[in-house]
Design an enzyme around this catalytic site. Structure first.
Site, PDB file in Angstrom:
ATOM      1  N   ASN A  75      19.301  -0.481  68.848  1.00 17.80           N
ATOM      2  CA  ASN A  75      19.247  -0.777  67.417  1.00 17.80           C
ATOM      3  C   ASN A  75      20.596  -0.445  66.801  1.00 17.80           C
ATOM      4  O   ASN A  75      20.977   0.723  66.713  1.00 17.80           O
ATOM      5  CB  ASN A  75      18.128   0.046  66.761  1.00 17.80           C
ATOM      6  CG  ASN A  75      16.757  -0.372  67.249  1.00 17.80           C
ATOM      7  OD1 ASN A  75      16.367  -1.527  67.113  1.00 17.80           O
ATOM      8  ND2 ASN A  75      16.019   0.567  67.834  1.00 17.80           N
ATOM      9  N   GLY A  89      16.534  15.027  66.221  1.00 17.01           N
ATOM     10  CA  GLY A  89      16.568  16.254  66.991  1.00 17.01           C
ATOM     11  C   GLY A  89      16.050  16.130  68.414  1.00 17.01           C
ATOM     12  O   GLY A  89      15.390  15.154  68.787  1.00 17.01           O
ATOM     13  N   GLU A  90      16.386  17.134  69.221  1.00 19.51           N
ATOM     14  CA  GLU A  90      15.897  17.283  70.592  1.00 19.51           C
ATOM     15  C   GLU A  90      14.769  18.311  70.574  1.00 19.51           C
ATOM     16  O   GLU A  90      14.998  19.518  70.434  1.00 19.51           O
ATOM     17  CB  GLU A  90      17.037  17.745  71.516  1.00 19.51           C
ATOM     18  CG  GLU A  90      16.609  18.264  72.880  1.00 19.51           C
ATOM     19  CD  GLU A  90      15.728  17.311  73.675  1.00 19.51           C
ATOM     20  OE1 GLU A  90      14.605  17.724  74.054  1.00 19.51           O
ATOM     21  OE2 GLU A  90      16.149  16.158  73.920  1.00 19.51           O
ATOM     22  N   CYS A 131      22.908   7.097  69.268  1.00 21.53           N
ATOM     23  CA  CYS A 131      21.987   7.648  68.272  1.00 21.53           C
ATOM     24  C   CYS A 131      22.733   8.078  67.019  1.00 21.53           C
ATOM     25  O   CYS A 131      23.675   8.870  67.092  1.00 21.53           O
ATOM     26  CB  CYS A 131      21.223   8.823  68.873  1.00 21.53           C
ATOM     27  SG  CYS A 131      20.018   9.550  67.743  1.00 21.53           S
ATOM     28  N   CYS A 182       6.368   9.170  63.608  1.00 23.20           N
ATOM     29  CA  CYS A 182       7.533   9.617  64.367  1.00 23.20           C
ATOM     30  C   CYS A 182       8.100  10.850  63.679  1.00 23.20           C
ATOM     31  O   CYS A 182       8.628  10.765  62.566  1.00 23.20           O
ATOM     32  CB  CYS A 182       8.565   8.495  64.447  1.00 23.20           C
ATOM     33  SG  CYS A 182      10.024   8.910  65.427  1.00 23.20           S
ATOM     34  N   SER A 234      14.056  10.314  77.969  1.00 27.74           N
ATOM     35  CA  SER A 234      15.057   9.345  77.520  1.00 27.74           C
ATOM     36  C   SER A 234      16.110   9.226  78.615  1.00 27.74           C
ATOM     37  O   SER A 234      17.008  10.071  78.726  1.00 27.74           O
ATOM     38  CB  SER A 234      15.675   9.815  76.200  1.00 27.74           C
ATOM     39  OG  SER A 234      16.525   8.837  75.664  1.00 27.74           O
ATOM     40  N   LEU A 235      16.002   8.195  79.430  1.00 31.29           N
ATOM     41  CA  LEU A 235      16.821   8.067  80.651  1.00 31.29           C
ATOM     42  C   LEU A 235      18.145   7.352  80.364  1.00 31.29           C
ATOM     43  O   LEU A 235      19.223   7.922  80.532  1.00 31.29           O
ATOM     44  CB  LEU A 235      16.023   7.334  81.717  1.00 31.29           C
ATOM     45  CG  LEU A 235      16.650   7.267  83.108  1.00 31.29           C
ATOM     46  CD1 LEU A 235      16.831   8.641  83.706  1.00 31.29           C
ATOM     47  CD2 LEU A 235      15.789   6.390  84.039  1.00 31.29           C
TER      48      LEU A 235
END
Length: 380
Positions: free
Chosen positions: A309, A178-179, A136, A122, A232-233
């Site tokens: 999480n 990050g995006e 997040c 990841c 990511s909805l």
């Protein structure tokens, strides 16, 4: 003219004992320009790149198909710099979280998820994040800066070097800090290095997934890279996305996002993945499950449900197991492929949405220093 000035600065730097060029920081074209400036044959470009990415040498001295004279010449102007490992945490389930110190004393995290013989890495694309998703932990950092291509690829090189002999990274997901689509140029450069078969690491693009909160202007660019795209909805209404993902939904709302997804699928052979973080009392109702199925009906896609999480200081909570299962069954009964993602590495804050705490702590303790761009140098 730019390259003339660049190499004039190299010659000047050699005389004035200036920092050496980090070969990993150079693009393919820039390595070629360096080879040309040194007066070498063009084939040296691929030789150097193969040493960096296929043989993964840690120093120019290891490039043994260059003559001793050529290695000494290259060492006068260049070096090979890898980011420093600060820590390596191993979760109960075997997931590993790595913390790297970058050249300007910022830090970034990477997670490796083992599953039988598979190793999924990841990757992070920014220090912090441009966006403000409320579920997040990384978003709490804000954005410090974009990662450079060599810092993204460096995560792969560093982790692979730490694996036992015979173990290999089998897939990569840009789902760390990050995006990715708001640092697209560096991400695309990194993917080229990761997938090139002649001199790069040789990964199949089909084994790489780029995840986005919905930065739709870059969707066509992702398709051209040949990698997988995940969305990511996390909400079935604009009101939900406004609450959970305010910045991106204000720019590209749910209708615009779904329209862009349909357009993407018209021109792509690959299906989309939709990620849906389940949060108790926010987006996990029976109505949400039915709305989700209706929104995605007719799209070539699969859905990954990710139970939230939890992390310290966040008010959201994870749904109860029976609620999670019921949500999945409703969506599945409507004919969609829907899977439940297990939480991995949550005891070391390494699970989805939990990255950033360790990097923030490094930032807080780092010495104050001037912020400046260090695009090609190995040292500050």
């Amino acid at each position: 003219m730019i390259w003339q000035c660049f190499f004039e600065s190299l010659e000047y730097g050699m005389k004035m004992n200036k920092p050496l060029v980090n070969l990993l920081a150079l693009t393919v074209q820039e390595v070629g320009q360096l080879v040309q400036e040194l007066g070498w044959h063009r084939y040296r470009t691929h030789q150097i790149l193969q040493w960096l990415y296929q043989h993964r040498v840690l120093a120019i001295e290891g490039m043994t198909n260059l003559s001793k004279v050529d290695r000494e010449r290259l060492q006068q102007v260049a070096t090979v710099h890898h980011d420093q490992e600060i820590s390596r945490q191993i979760a109960r389930d075997g997931t590993e979280k790595f913390l790297w110190r970058l050249i300007d004393d910022l830090a970034v995290e990477t997670v490796m998820i083992p599953e039988e013989r598979r190793r999924t890495l990841c990757l992070s694309s920014q220090v912090g994040c441009t966006l403000d998703c409320g579920f997040c932990l990384t978003a709490q950092m804000g954005i410090k800066r974009n990662l450079r291509a060599q810092e993204i690829v460096g995560q792969v090189l560093n982790v692979q070097a730490l694996l036992p002999e015979g173990d290999h990274i089998t897939s990569m997901v840009f789902m760390g800090m990050g995006e990715p689509l708001m640092n697209f140029d560096a991400v695309a450069d990194a993917i080229q290095r990761l997938t090139n078969m002649e001199w790069g690491l040789g990964f199949s693009p089909r084994r790489i997934t780029v995840s986005t909160a919905g930065w739709i202007p870059r969707f066509p660019d992702v398709r051209r890279l040949g990698v997988n795209l995940a969305i990511s909805l996390n909400g079935t209404t604009n009101a939900q996305r406004d609450r959970l993902m305010p910045s991106v939904n204000a720019r590209y709302n749910l209708d615009a996002l779904l329209m862009a997804c349909r357009k993407y699928l018209e021109d792509s052979e690959r299906p989309l993945t939709f990620e849906y973080v389940l949060i108790a009392g926010v987006n996990d109702s029976v109505e949400d499950a039915n709305r989700l199925a209706s929104l995605l009906r007719g799209l070539r896609c699969k859905i990954n449900l990710i139970p939230f999480n939890e992390f310290p200081g966040n008010p959201f909570r994870r749904p109860a197991p029976e609620g999670i299962n019921a949500f999945q069954q409703i969506v599945r009964s409507r004919g969609l492929d829907v899977f439940l993602r297990k939480s991995r590495g949550d005891d070391v804050l390494g699970a989805c949405g939990q990255l950033g705490r360790s990097a923030s702590e490094v930032l807080e303790t780092a010495p104050t220093r001037s912020k400046r761009s260090l695009p090609i140098y190995a040292e500050s």
